[in-house]
Design a protein around this motif. Sequence first.
Motif, short mmCIF file in Angstrom:
data_model
loop_
_atom_site.label_atom_id
_atom_site.label_comp_id
_atom_site.label_asym_id
_atom_site.label_seq_id
_atom_site.Cartn_x
_atom_site.Cartn_y
_atom_site.Cartn_z
N LEU A 87 0.82 -1.26 -0.07
CA LEU A 87 -0.07 -0.07 -0.16
C LEU A 87 0.97 1.17 -0.04
CD1 LEU A 87 -2.69 -0.87 2.70
CD2 LEU A 87 -3.02 -0.74 0.14
N ASP A 88 0.59 2.35 -0.48
CA ASP A 88 1.20 3.43 -0.75
C ASP A 88 0.82 4.38 0.64
OD1 ASP A 88 2.15 3.34 -3.32
OD2 ASP A 88 0.02 3.71 -4.16
N VAL A 89 -0.03 4.38 1.34
CA VAL A 89 -0.40 5.07 2.24
C VAL A 89 -1.68 4.44 3.14
CG1 VAL A 89 -2.18 6.52 1.09
CG2 VAL A 89 -1.17 7.43 3.01
N GLY A 90 -1.69 4.37 4.33
CA GLY A 90 -2.53 4.10 5.31
C GLY A 90 -3.19 5.09 5.93
N ILE A 91 -4.50 4.99 6.45
CA ILE A 91 -5.06 5.94 7.46
C ILE A 91 -5.44 5.07 8.42
CG2 ILE A 91 -6.78 7.72 8.08
CD1 ILE A 91 -6.10 6.98 4.42
N ILE A 92 -4.93 5.12 9.65
CA ILE A 92 -5.37 4.22 10.92
C ILE A 92 -5.86 5.08 12.31
CG2 ILE A 92 -3.90 2.32 10.03
CD1 ILE A 92 -2.57 4.50 12.78
N GLU A 93 -6.39 4.48 13.10
CA GLU A 93 -6.95 5.21 14.11
C GLU A 93 -6.23 4.40 15.43
OE1 GLU A 93 -10.62 1.59 14.16
OE2 GLU A 93 -10.59 3.37 12.77
N GLY A 94 -6.30 5.33 16.45
CA GLY A 94 -6.04 4.98 17.74
C GLY A 94 -4.48 5.22 18.05
N GLU A 95 -3.95 4.91 19.14
CA GLU A 95 -2.33 4.97 19.28
C GLU A 95 -1.61 3.88 18.30
OE1 GLU A 95 -1.58 4.50 23.49
OE2 GLU A 95 -2.94 5.99 24.19
N PHE A 96 -0.51 4.66 18.03
CA PHE A 96 0.11 3.78 17.06
C PHE A 96 1.58 4.33 16.75
CE2 PHE A 96 1.94 2.71 12.52
CZ PHE A 96 1.53 1.40 12.44
N ASN A 97 2.54 3.27 17.12
CA ASN A 97 3.93 3.86 17.51
C ASN A 97 4.97 2.66 16.72
OD1 ASN A 97 6.55 5.09 18.00
ND2 ASN A 97 6.40 3.92 20.24
N ARG A 98 5.32 2.86 15.38
CA ARG A 98 6.06 1.83 14.68
C ARG A 98 7.36 2.73 14.35
NH1 ARG A 98 3.55 -3.08 11.43
NH2 ARG A 98 5.64 -2.93 10.42
N LYS A 99 8.70 2.37 14.65
CA LYS A 99 9.64 3.26 14.05
C LYS A 99 9.88 2.88 12.55
CE LYS A 99 12.03 2.97 18.78
NZ LYS A 99 13.29 2.48 19.48
N ASP A 100 9.66 2.16 12.01
CA ASP A 100 9.88 1.85 10.30
C ASP A 100 8.88 2.81 9.75
OD1 ASP A 100 7.74 0.09 11.21
OD2 ASP A 100 8.16 -1.45 9.72
N MET A 101 8.08 3.35 10.24
CA MET A 101 7.10 4.13 9.32
C MET A 101 7.01 5.51 9.76
SD MET A 101 3.48 1.84 8.96
CE MET A 101 3.97 0.15 8.63
N MET A 102 6.72 6.45 8.79
CA MET A 102 6.20 7.88 9.17
C MET A 102 5.00 8.11 9.39
SD MET A 102 8.59 9.36 5.82
CE MET A 102 8.72 7.41 5.47
N ILE A 103 4.65 8.75 10.47
CA ILE A 103 3.29 8.80 11.19
C ILE A 103 2.99 10.25 11.51
CG2 ILE A 103 1.91 8.05 13.16
CD1 ILE A 103 3.86 5.96 13.82
N GLU A 104 1.79 10.62 10.80
CA GLU A 104 1.46 11.96 10.70
C GLU A 104 -0.07 12.03 11.45
OE1 GLU A 104 -0.08 15.58 8.15
OE2 GLU A 104 1.40 14.22 7.19
N GLU A 105 -0.54 12.49 12.49
CA GLU A 105 -1.71 12.88 13.06
C GLU A 105 -2.72 13.60 11.96
OE1 GLU A 105 -3.94 14.40 17.13
OE2 GLU A 105 -2.05 13.12 17.40
N LEU A 106 -3.81 13.02 11.89
CA LEU A 106 -4.60 13.79 10.74
C LEU A 106 -5.77 14.54 11.45
CD1 LEU A 106 -5.29 14.30 7.79
CD2 LEU A 106 -6.89 11.92 7.96
N ALA A 107 -6.50 13.75 12.24
CA ALA A 107 -7.74 14.50 12.78
C ALA A 107 -8.07 13.72 13.99
CB ALA A 107 -8.63 14.35 11.90
N GLU A 108 -8.95 14.23 14.78
CA GLU A 108 -9.71 13.75 16.00
C GLU A 108 -10.91 12.79 15.53
OE1 GLU A 108 -10.59 16.70 18.95
OE2 GLU A 108 -8.57 16.43 19.90
N ASP A 109 -10.98 11.76 16.32
CA ASP A 109 -12.33 11.03 16.28
C ASP A 109 -12.73 10.73 17.57
OD1 ASP A 109 -13.84 8.99 15.36
OD2 ASP A 109 -12.72 7.36 15.72
N LYS A 110 -14.09 11.14 17.64
CA LYS A 110 -14.81 11.18 18.90
C LYS A 110 -15.55 10.05 19.11
CE LYS A 110 -15.43 16.08 18.62
NZ LYS A 110 -16.36 17.43 18.58
#
Length: 297
Positions: free
Chosen positions: A140-163
Motif C-alpha cells: 500500500l502507498d499510504v494508510g489511514i489508521i485509528e488510535g495509538e500507533f507507534n512503529r519506528k519503521d514508518m512515518m506517522i502524521e496525526e490527521l484528525a480527532e475521532d470522537k
Amino acid sequence: MDKHLQIFITVAEKQSFSKAAEEHYMTQPAVSQYIRTLEESAGIRLLERSNKYVRLNKAGEIVYHYGKEILGLYTTMQHLVDDLMNRANGPLAIGASYTFGEYVLPRIIADLLEIHPDIEPAVTIGNTAEIADLVATHQLDVGIIEGEFNRKDMMIEELAEDKMVIVASAENKLFHQKTKIELSDLANETWVVREHGSGTRAATENFFQKAGIHPARLMQFSSTQSIKESVASGLGITLLSKWAIQKEVKYGDLKIVPMEGFPFTRAFSIITKSPFQTKTLEIFIEQLRGSKLLRIV
C-alpha cells in the motif's frame, strides 16, 4: 525478472496455471515456462502441483511474500520517475482502518477525483494492524489508521480527532432506569467488541482499564456494521466512533449512553513507508489534510 514474479504471484493467488494464463493473456505452457525459469533461478521448487491443486510450499511462501514487496517497490519507483513529467495520474493504493475507510474515505476520494480524475485509487480496508503491515511491505502507498500507533519503521502524521461514544439500543434498560447511569451499570452489560488488532478494540480496552470495569460478557465481531446491527437488536452495548453511528442515531436505531467524560477522542493518523512520495500520493495526502469533512463531527 519482475514479469516472472508477477506470473508466479498470480498462479499462487489463483491456485491455477490456467487462470493465471487468462489473467495475463498467455497460453498455459507459457505460464509454466515462466514458473520453471523462476524456480531454476531460485534453485528450488516453489509450487506443489497435482491434478487437483497448485499451492505454495515453504520456499514458495518466502518468494511470494518478498515478491509482493519487490513489485510494490518497483511500482513506486516507476511512479516516481513518471512524476518527473509532473503528471498526477495512475494507480494509488490506499489502506484504511474500518471506521475511516467505511465512513470517511469514500467522500474524500470523491472530492479528490473531481479535481484529479486521472488518479486511480484502489482501497483496502482492514484493521489497524493489517493496514500497517501492508504499508510496511510496500503493498500500500499510504494508510489511514485509528488510535495509538507507534512503529519506528514508518512515518506517522496525526490527521484528525475521532470522537467516540458508548451506544446501545434505544430499548436498552439503561435508558429506562430512574437512577443516573454508573460505571457499574456498564460492567453488567454485554459488550459487543471488535477483534484484537482493531483500533476500536484497543480504544475499548483502554476505556475498560481507565474506568476499572470488567464487563460481564464480551461478544466479538470483525466489522463495525455487524456490531451496529447486533447492538440495535439488543445484544449489548458498544463503544464506537461518532462517524460510524450518525445514521443509526438519526433514525433512532441506536442511542448514545450519557456518560461523564464522553465523547473521548483518539487520533486518525496517516502512515507511509517511503520518504519519497509520488505526485499522486502527495496530492492525496494534501486532500486529506485540507478536508473540511474531518472537522464536521
